[in-house]
Scaffold this motif. Structure first.
Motif, PDB file in Angstrom:
ATOM      1  N   ASN A 106      26.382  17.024   1.169  1.00 47.87           N
ATOM      2  CA  ASN A 106      26.005  17.933   0.091  1.00 47.87           C
ATOM      3  C   ASN A 106      27.168  18.063  -0.904  1.00 47.87           C
ATOM      4  N   GLN A 145      26.198  24.191  13.904  1.00 43.57           N
ATOM      5  CA  GLN A 145      25.047  23.779  13.083  1.00 43.57           C
ATOM      6  C   GLN A 145      24.575  24.985  12.277  1.00 43.57           C
ATOM      7  N   ASP A 153      14.729  29.080   5.487  1.00 41.84           N
ATOM      8  CA  ASP A 153      14.622  28.112   4.391  1.00 41.84           C
ATOM      9  C   ASP A 153      15.968  27.429   4.135  1.00 41.84           C
ATOM     10  N   ILE A 198      16.041  28.297  13.867  1.00 40.34           N
ATOM     11  CA  ILE A 198      16.395  27.714  12.556  1.00 40.34           C
ATOM     12  C   ILE A 198      16.189  28.732  11.435  1.00 40.34           C
ATOM     13  N   VAL A 248      28.382  21.396  10.314  1.00 41.49           N
ATOM     14  CA  VAL A 248      27.269  20.560   9.822  1.00 41.49           C
ATOM     15  C   VAL A 248      26.081  21.485   9.543  1.00 41.49           C
ATOM     16  N   GLU A 273      15.943  11.158   7.763  1.00 38.11           N
ATOM     17  CA  GLU A 273      16.554  12.064   6.775  1.00 38.11           C
ATOM     18  C   GLU A 273      16.653  11.423   5.398  1.00 38.11           C
ATOM     19  N   PHE A 321      36.445  20.700   9.846  1.00 38.47           N
ATOM     20  CA  PHE A 321      35.929  19.351   9.613  1.00 38.47           C
ATOM     21  C   PHE A 321      34.593  19.538   8.902  1.00 38.47           C
ATOM     22  N   GLN A 336      31.575  11.932   5.967  1.00 37.16           N
ATOM     23  CA  GLN A 336      30.186  11.540   5.735  1.00 37.16           C
ATOM     24  C   GLN A 336      29.841  10.404   6.695  1.00 37.16           C
ATOM     25  N   THR A 359      31.142  21.706  17.360  1.00 29.53           N
ATOM     26  CA  THR A 359      30.304  21.587  16.156  1.00 29.53           C
ATOM     27  C   THR A 359      29.420  22.818  15.980  1.00 29.53           C
ATOM     28  N   TYR A 407      18.277  18.356  13.773  1.00 28.85           N
ATOM     29  CA  TYR A 407      17.085  18.355  14.642  1.00 28.85           C
ATOM     30  C   TYR A 407      16.066  19.427  14.218  1.00 28.85           C
ATOM     31  N   ALA A 438      27.039  18.496  18.177  1.00 27.82           N
ATOM     32  CA  ALA A 438      26.018  19.458  18.620  1.00 27.82           C
ATOM     33  C   ALA A 438      24.674  18.755  18.625  1.00 27.82           C
TER      34      ALA A 438
HETATM   35  C1  LIG Z   1      30.114  13.546   9.559  1.00 30.13           C
HETATM   36  C2  LIG Z   1      28.829  14.144  10.027  1.00 30.13           C
HETATM   37  C3  LIG Z   1      28.690  14.510  11.345  1.00 30.13           C
HETATM   38  C4  LIG Z   1      27.479  15.057  11.800  1.00 30.13           C
HETATM   39  N1  LIG Z   1      27.359  15.510  13.084  1.00 30.13           N
HETATM   40  C5  LIG Z   1      26.243  16.178  13.467  1.00 30.13           C
HETATM   41  C6  LIG Z   1      26.150  16.814  14.726  1.00 30.13           C
HETATM   42  O1  LIG Z   1      27.063  16.768  15.551  1.00 30.13           O
HETATM   43  N2  LIG Z   1      24.998  17.477  15.030  1.00 30.13           N
HETATM   44  C7  LIG Z   1      23.953  17.574  14.137  1.00 30.13           C
HETATM   45  O2  LIG Z   1      22.944  18.236  14.458  1.00 30.13           O
HETATM   46  N3  LIG Z   1      24.025  16.967  12.952  1.00 30.13           N
HETATM   47  C8  LIG Z   1      25.132  16.285  12.585  1.00 30.13           C
HETATM   48  N4  LIG Z   1      25.188  15.707  11.349  1.00 30.13           N
HETATM   49  C9  LIG Z   1      23.978  15.676  10.473  1.00 30.13           C
HETATM   50  C10 LIG Z   1      23.870  16.948   9.677  1.00 30.13           C
HETATM   51  O3  LIG Z   1      23.601  18.009  10.550  1.00 30.13           O
HETATM   52  C11 LIG Z   1      22.750  16.925   8.618  1.00 30.13           C
HETATM   53  O4  LIG Z   1      21.529  16.587   9.200  1.00 30.13           O
HETATM   54  C12 LIG Z   1      22.976  15.970   7.482  1.00 30.13           C
HETATM   55  O5  LIG Z   1      24.322  15.807   7.194  1.00 30.13           O
HETATM   56  C13 LIG Z   1      22.252  16.496   6.241  1.00 30.13           C
HETATM   57  O6  LIG Z   1      22.819  17.713   5.808  1.00 30.13           O
HETATM   58  P1  LIG Z   1      23.853  17.793   4.593  1.00 30.13           P
HETATM   59  O7  LIG Z   1      24.778  18.945   4.757  1.00 30.13           O
HETATM   60  O8  LIG Z   1      24.522  16.489   4.501  1.00 30.13           O
HETATM   61  O9  LIG Z   1      23.017  17.913   3.274  1.00 30.13           O
HETATM   62  P2  LIG Z   1      21.735  18.543   2.642  1.00 30.13           P
HETATM   63  O10 LIG Z   1      20.932  17.359   2.230  1.00 30.13           O
HETATM   64  O11 LIG Z   1      22.130  19.505   1.597  1.00 30.13           O
HETATM   65  O12 LIG Z   1      20.972  19.355   3.747  1.00 30.13           O
HETATM   66  C14 LIG Z   1      19.928  18.868   4.507  1.00 30.13           C
HETATM   67  C15 LIG Z   1      19.936  19.727   5.745  1.00 30.13           C
HETATM   68  O13 LIG Z   1      19.621  21.098   5.395  1.00 30.13           O
HETATM   69  C16 LIG Z   1      18.864  21.682   6.439  1.00 30.13           C
HETATM   70  N5  LIG Z   1      17.545  22.032   5.903  1.00 30.13           N
HETATM   71  C17 LIG Z   1      16.725  21.239   5.156  1.00 30.13           C
HETATM   72  N6  LIG Z   1      15.564  21.874   4.870  1.00 30.13           N
HETATM   73  C18 LIG Z   1      15.655  23.079   5.448  1.00 30.13           C
HETATM   74  C19 LIG Z   1      14.749  24.195   5.541  1.00 30.13           C
HETATM   75  N7  LIG Z   1      13.545  24.150   4.962  1.00 30.13           N
HETATM   76  N8  LIG Z   1      15.141  25.288   6.219  1.00 30.13           N
HETATM   77  C20 LIG Z   1      16.363  25.343   6.821  1.00 30.13           C
HETATM   78  N9  LIG Z   1      17.265  24.323   6.772  1.00 30.13           N
HETATM   79  C21 LIG Z   1      16.909  23.215   6.095  1.00 30.13           C
HETATM   80  C22 LIG Z   1      18.751  20.639   7.552  1.00 30.13           C
HETATM   81  O14 LIG Z   1      19.831  20.842   8.437  1.00 30.13           O
HETATM   82  C23 LIG Z   1      18.921  19.335   6.795  1.00 30.13           C
HETATM   83  O15 LIG Z   1      19.415  18.287   7.633  1.00 30.13           O
HETATM   84  C24 LIG Z   1      26.388  15.178  10.887  1.00 30.13           C
HETATM   85  C25 LIG Z   1      26.543  14.805   9.569  1.00 30.13           C
HETATM   86  C26 LIG Z   1      27.746  14.296   9.118  1.00 30.13           C
HETATM   87  C27 LIG Z   1      27.873  13.923   7.683  1.00 30.13           C
END
Ligand SMILES: Cc1cc2nc3c(=O)[nH]c(=O)nc-3n(C[C@H](O)[C@H](O)[C@H](O)COP(=O)(O)OP(=O)(O)OC[C@H]3O[C@@H](n4cnc5c(N)ncnc54)[C@H](O)[C@@H]3O)c2cc1C
Length: 388
Positions: free
Chosen positions: A296, A213, A266, A263, A242, A364, A291, A323, A211, A246, A181
Motif C-alpha cells: 500500500n 494482521q 471494511d 475481521i 501486515v 489477491e 517491519f 514487499q 506478525t 486470509y 501469521a
Molecule cells: C512482506 C510481506 C509479508 C507478508 N506476510 C504475511 C503474513 O505473515 N500473514 C498474512 O496474513 N499476510 C501476509 N502478507 C500479505 C498481506 O497480509 C496482505 O494480504 C497483502 O500485502 C495486501 O495488503 P497490502 O497492505 O499490501 O495492501 P492493500 O491492497 O491496501 O490491502 C489489501 C488488504 O486489505 C484488507 N482488506 C481488503 N478488503 C477489506 C475489507 N473489505 N474489509 C477489511 N479488510 C479488507 C485485506 O487484508 C487485504 O489483503 C504479507 C505481505 C507482505 C508484503
C-alpha cells in the motif's frame, strides 16, 4: 525531494524486456477473475495428476513470484536484487505438510538457509510459518485451550524445540526470523511461541519478529499489549505489520460456525488500524523494531512522512519495509533508491509445494480495481518508456 513511487525506470531496472513482457501477460491474465480462477484450478489438478505442466508453471507464474526451486536458484535472484540495494527475506515456501517426517525434514532446510543467509550481504531475514513445523490440528487444539494428551504434549515440545533451534541459529548468525501469521484459529500458540522466542533472543538486539494482521479488529490493542510485555520483560518487540491474507476464509468460517468475524467491517477500518500501528511503532523505536510489510503506497508514504517529521534517518536500524517478490517493484526499488532498508519476500521451493502460495498471489491480484490495476498501469508505462 519528497518520496514518490511513480518512477518506473527505477522500479523495473532489474527486469529485462522479456521479463517485463511476461509480467504484463501475467498481470493482464490475472486481472480476469475467470481466467485466474480457472487457470489456478487447472494447474492444481494437472499437478496432482502428475501431468507435465511443471515447466509451463515454472516459466510463467512461478518465475514471476518465486526465486527458484532451490536455495542456489534463489541465490541468483537475490544477487540481482543486491545490485539495487534491495534486501531479501529468503522464504522456503513449502506449505501444507502435516507429518513429523516432513517437519523434521524442513528443519535442516531452514538451518541451511539461515547459515547461507549469514554469508550474504543482503539476506537479513528468514520468514517461517509455525505450520511448517507443527500439525495444524494440534495448533487448533492448543488455541482453544483443550487439554493435550501425553503424546500431544511431547509433540508440542518437539515443535518448540524446532522453533527454538531456528531462532537460536539466527541469533548466532546475526540473522532475523519473521514468524508469519496465518489463520486466526491457530494464532494463540503462534503468538505465545513468538513471545517466548522474543523474550529469549531479543535482549538488546532484534532477532525475532511476530506478525500482526491489522485486518483483525483486535490487533492494534494486541500490538500495544505486546509492547508493554516486551518492556516489562526488557526485550525488544519485533513487530511485523501486515493487513492479512486470509480474509475470505476467515469470514466464511465465522459465518459457517456462527461466531463474530475477527475481521474488520471494511477496508477503511483495516487501513486506519494499519496506519495507526505504523505510527505507534515509529513512536517507540527504542523499544520496537518495525517491519512494514505492505504494497500500500499510502501506508509507505505515511511512514516516510512520520520518519521525516521525527528527523529519523531513512536507514534507521529499527525500520524495515518489505514487499513480495514480483509485486510493487515501484515501492521497493524507489524506497531502496531513497536509502531505506527494504526487502523482497523471496519464496523458493519445489514448484508443486509452492502452489498454495501462488494461489494466494493469483487471488489477491484478481481485482482490477486494486493492486493489479496499479501494477499493470506501471508495467504499461515502463513498456511505453522503453518503446516496447
Ligand atoms: C512482506 C510481506 C509479508 C507478508 N506476510 C504475511 C503474513 O505473515 N500473514 C498474512 O496474513 N499476510 C501476509 N502478507 C500479505 C498481506 O497480509 C496482505 O494480504 C497483502 O500485502 C495486501 O495488503 P497490502 O497492505 O499490501 O495492501 P492493500 O491492497 O491496501 O490491502 C489489501 C488488504 O486489505 C484488507 N482488506 C481488503 N478488503 C477489506 C475489507 N473489505 N474489509 C477489511 N479488510 C479488507 C485485506 O487484508 C487485504 O489483503 C504479507 C505481505 C507482505 C508484503
Amino acid at each position: 525531494m519528497p518520496l514518490s513511487f511513480d518512477n518506473t525506470e527505477i522500479a523495473f531496472k532489474y527486469r529485462n524486456d522479456k521479463e517485463l513482457k511476461r509480467a504484463h501477460f501475467l498481470f493482464s491474465s490475472m486481472s480476469s477473475p475467470f481466467l485466474s480462477k480457472t487457470g489456478m484450478k487447472l494447474t492444481q489438478l494437472a499437478m496432482s495428476w502428475n501431468l507435465p505442466v511443471k515447466s509451463m508453471v515454472k516459466k510463467t507464474i512461478f518465475s514471476q513470484f518465486c526465486g527458484g526451486e532451490t536455495i542456489e536458484e534463489a541465490a541468483q535472484t537475490s544477487a540481482t536484487l543486491e545490485k539495487y540495494g534491495v534486501d531479501i527475506a529468503l522464504d522456503y515456501s513449502v506449505e501444507g505438510k502435516e507429518s513429523e517426517a516432513d517437519f523434521d525434514q524442513a528443519l535442516p532446510e531452514f538451518i541451511r538457509a539461515i547459515e547461507y543467509a549469514a554469508t550474504q550481504k543482503n539476506i537479513p531475514f528468514i520468514p517461517i510459518k509455525v505450520t511448517g513445523f507443527a500439525r495444524f490440528a494440534l495448533l487448533e487444539k492448543i488455541h482453544v485451550g483443550d487439554t493435550l494428551t501425553e503424546a500431544e504434549l511431547a509433540e508440542w515440545k518437539r515443535v518448540e524445540q524446532r522453533i527454538d533451534q531456528i531462532c537460536g541459529t539466527a541469533a548466532r548468525c546475526k540473522s532475523m526470523i519473521l514468524i508469519d501469521a496465518e489463520e486466526s484459529w491457530i494464532q494463540q500458540p503462534v503468538d505465545d511461541l513468538a513471545d517466548a522466542m522474543m523474550a529469549k533472543y531479543n535482549k538488546g538486539v532484534v532477532v525475532v519478529f511476530n506478525t500482526f494482521q491489522m485486518y483483525r479488529h483486535d490487533r492494534l490493542d494486541y500490538l500495544k499489549k505486546s509492547h508493554q510485555e516486551a518492556k516489562a520483560g526488557a526485550y525488544i518487540l519485533g513487530a511485523k505489520l501486515v493487513r492479512g491474507a486470509y480474509m475470505e476464509k476467515e469470514r466464511k468460517r465465522a459465518e459457517e460456525q456462527g461466531y463474530p468475524s475477527p475481521i474488520q467491517p471494511d477496508k477503511e477500518s483495516t487501513d486506519r488500524d494499519y496506519d495507526a500501528a505504523v505510527a505507534y511503532c515509529l513512536d517507540h523505536l527504542n523499544e520496537i523494531a518495525v517491519f512494514i510489510g505492505t504494497h500500500n503506497e499510502q501506508s509507505c508514504l505515511l511512514a516516510n512522512e512520520i520518519m521525516m517529521r521525527k528527523g529519523l534517518k531513512s536507514s534507521d536500524s529499527h525500520v524495515f519495509f518489505s514487499q513480495l517478490y514480483g509485486m510493487s517493484d515501484n515501492i521497493t526499488f524507489n524506497l531502496a533508491d531513497a536509502g531505506y532498508h527494504v526487502s523482497k519476500y523471496l519464496p523458493y521451493g519445489p514448484v508443486k509445494d509452492v502452489i498454495p502460495y501462488l494461489m494466494r498471489r493469483a487471488q489477491e491480484n484478481t481485482s482490477v480495481a486494486g493492486q493489479t490495476g496499479r501494477e499493470l498501469g506501471l508495467i504499461k508505462k515502463e513498456m511505453k518508456r522503453r518503446g516496447l
